[in-house]
Design an enzyme around this catalytic site. Structure first.
Site, PDB file in Angstrom:
ATOM      1  N   HIS A  85       0.843  -1.195   0.000  1.00 34.88           N
ATOM      2  CA  HIS A  85       0.000   0.000   0.000  1.00 34.88           C
ATOM      3  C   HIS A  85       0.879   1.246   0.000  1.00 34.88           C
ATOM      4  O   HIS A  85       2.095   1.166   0.213  1.00 34.88           O
ATOM      5  CB  HIS A  85      -0.947   0.029   1.205  1.00 34.88           C
ATOM      6  CG  HIS A  85      -0.262  -0.094   2.531  1.00 34.88           C
ATOM      7  ND1 HIS A  85       0.483   0.903   3.092  1.00 34.88           N
ATOM      8  CD2 HIS A  85      -0.201  -1.123   3.411  1.00 34.88           C
ATOM      9  CE1 HIS A  85       0.953   0.505   4.252  1.00 34.88           C
ATOM     10  NE2 HIS A  85       0.575  -0.733   4.475  1.00 34.88           N
TER      11      HIS A  85
HETATM   12  C1  T46 Z   1       4.754   0.835   6.825  1.00 39.46           C
HETATM   13  C2  T46 Z   1       4.925  -0.519   7.399  1.00 39.46           C
HETATM   14  C3  T46 Z   1       6.313  -0.827   7.846  1.00 39.46           C
HETATM   15  C4  T46 Z   1      -3.806   0.557  13.098  1.00 39.46           C
HETATM   16  O1  T46 Z   1      -4.934   0.373  13.602  1.00 39.46           O
HETATM   17  N1  T46 Z   1      -3.016   1.574  13.566  1.00 39.46           N
HETATM   18  C5  T46 Z   1      -1.776   1.824  13.056  1.00 39.46           C
HETATM   19  O2  T46 Z   1      -1.087   2.766  13.518  1.00 39.46           O
HETATM   20  C6  T46 Z   1      -1.295   0.996  11.989  1.00 39.46           C
HETATM   21  C7  T46 Z   1       0.073   1.226  11.367  1.00 39.46           C
HETATM   22  C8  T46 Z   1      -2.091  -0.023  11.539  1.00 39.46           C
HETATM   23  N2  T46 Z   1      -3.318  -0.246  12.090  1.00 39.46           N
HETATM   24  C9  T46 Z   1      -4.141  -1.349  11.577  1.00 39.46           C
HETATM   25  C10 T46 Z   1      -4.620  -1.147  10.151  1.00 39.46           C
HETATM   26  C11 T46 Z   1      -4.691  -2.550   9.586  1.00 39.46           C
HETATM   27  O3  T46 Z   1      -5.964  -3.096   9.884  1.00 39.46           O
HETATM   28  O4  T46 Z   1      -3.370  -2.569  11.557  1.00 39.46           O
HETATM   29  C12 T46 Z   1      -3.623  -3.318  10.386  1.00 39.46           C
HETATM   30  C13 T46 Z   1      -2.344  -3.514   9.599  1.00 39.46           C
HETATM   31  O5  T46 Z   1      -1.843  -2.228   9.260  1.00 39.46           O
HETATM   32  P1  T46 Z   1      -0.988  -1.916   7.927  1.00 39.46           P
HETATM   33  O6  T46 Z   1      -1.678  -2.472   6.748  1.00 39.46           O
HETATM   34  O7  T46 Z   1      -0.677  -0.468   7.943  1.00 39.46           O
HETATM   35  O8  T46 Z   1       0.352  -2.756   8.213  1.00 39.46           O
HETATM   36  P2  T46 Z   1       1.668  -2.816   7.343  1.00 39.46           P
HETATM   37  O9  T46 Z   1       2.675  -3.556   8.136  1.00 39.46           O
HETATM   38  O10 T46 Z   1       1.360  -3.352   5.995  1.00 39.46           O
HETATM   39  O11 T46 Z   1       2.167  -1.297   7.126  1.00 39.46           O
HETATM   40  C14 T46 Z   1       2.653  -0.507   8.210  1.00 39.46           C
HETATM   41  C15 T46 Z   1       2.516   0.969   7.856  1.00 39.46           C
HETATM   42  O12 T46 Z   1       1.170   1.301   7.547  1.00 39.46           O
HETATM   43  C16 T46 Z   1       3.360   1.316   6.661  1.00 39.46           C
HETATM   44  O13 T46 Z   1       3.299   2.687   6.407  1.00 39.46           O
HETATM   45  O14 T46 Z   1       5.702   1.465   6.354  1.00 39.46           O
HETATM   46  O15 T46 Z   1       4.021  -0.798   8.473  1.00 39.46           O
END
Ligand code: T46
Length: 137
Positions: A50
């Site tokens: 994303h």
């Molecule tokens: C990046 C990489 C390294 C939350 O509720 N609060 C938060 O602060 C975050 C970051 C996520 N979430 C929830 C949203 C989704 O339902 O946790 C789930 C997984 O989140 P996300 O898709 O963002 O996870 P990653 O590991 O794919 O991405 C994150 C960051 O968004 C991204 O910017 O650099 O970690």
């Protein structure tokens, strides 16, 4: 357009261990609004997939290593391997990212915004359309 880049944090290292730190608006290219951390990721998992419309991040690998692939609005690609806890990777807005965690990695994310799902671009076709628009402006 800003590009992803490594930030070197101030740190002290002695026989008692390593301490590194980031201060708001000094080493961070934005005002910090949110901290998150990710661990217990299997080696075969790819996180990310994303981009963000407005959120900027600095990610720090404080244990293990994380391989990061990024692509910006121009289509330029960037590869980083993070394994040094004194370094962070600045990820500007509108960068598509994919991350692989290795060696029981622990990643700390510093973000410029509060969490909002509507800030995510999770559909690659939407990102591709934004890239096309960007390239034709
Ligand atoms: C990046 C990489 C390294 C939350 O509720 N609060 C938060 O602060 C975050 C970051 C996520 N979430 C929830 C949203 C989704 O339902 O946790 C789930 C997984 O989140 P996300 O898709 O963002 O996870 P990653 O590991 O794919 O991405 C994150 C960051 O968004 C991204 O910017 O650099 O970690």
């Amino acid at each position: 357009m800003e590009i992803p880049q490594i930030i070197n944090f101030k740190h002290t290292n002695s026989e008692k261990g390593l301490l590194a730190f980031a201060e708001n608006s000094i080493k961070l290219p934005f005002e910090l609004q949110r901290v998150y951390w990710i661990t217990q990721v299997s080696d075969d998992v790819v996180r990310g997939g994303h981009a963000h419309y407005t959120s900027m991040q600095v990610i720090v690998c404080v244990r293990g290593s994380v391989e990061v692939q990024l692509e910006d609005m121009t289509g330029q690609r960037f590869d980083f391997t993070l394994s040094d806890p004194t370094q962070g990777l600045y990820i500007p807005k509108l960068c598509w990212g994919a991350m692989k965690f290795k060696n029981d990695a622990l990643l700390v994310g510093l973000a410029s915004d509060l969490y909002q799902e509507k800030d995510y671009i999770r559909d690659r076709a939407v990102f591709d359309a934004l890239q096309r628009k960007y390239k034709h402006v």
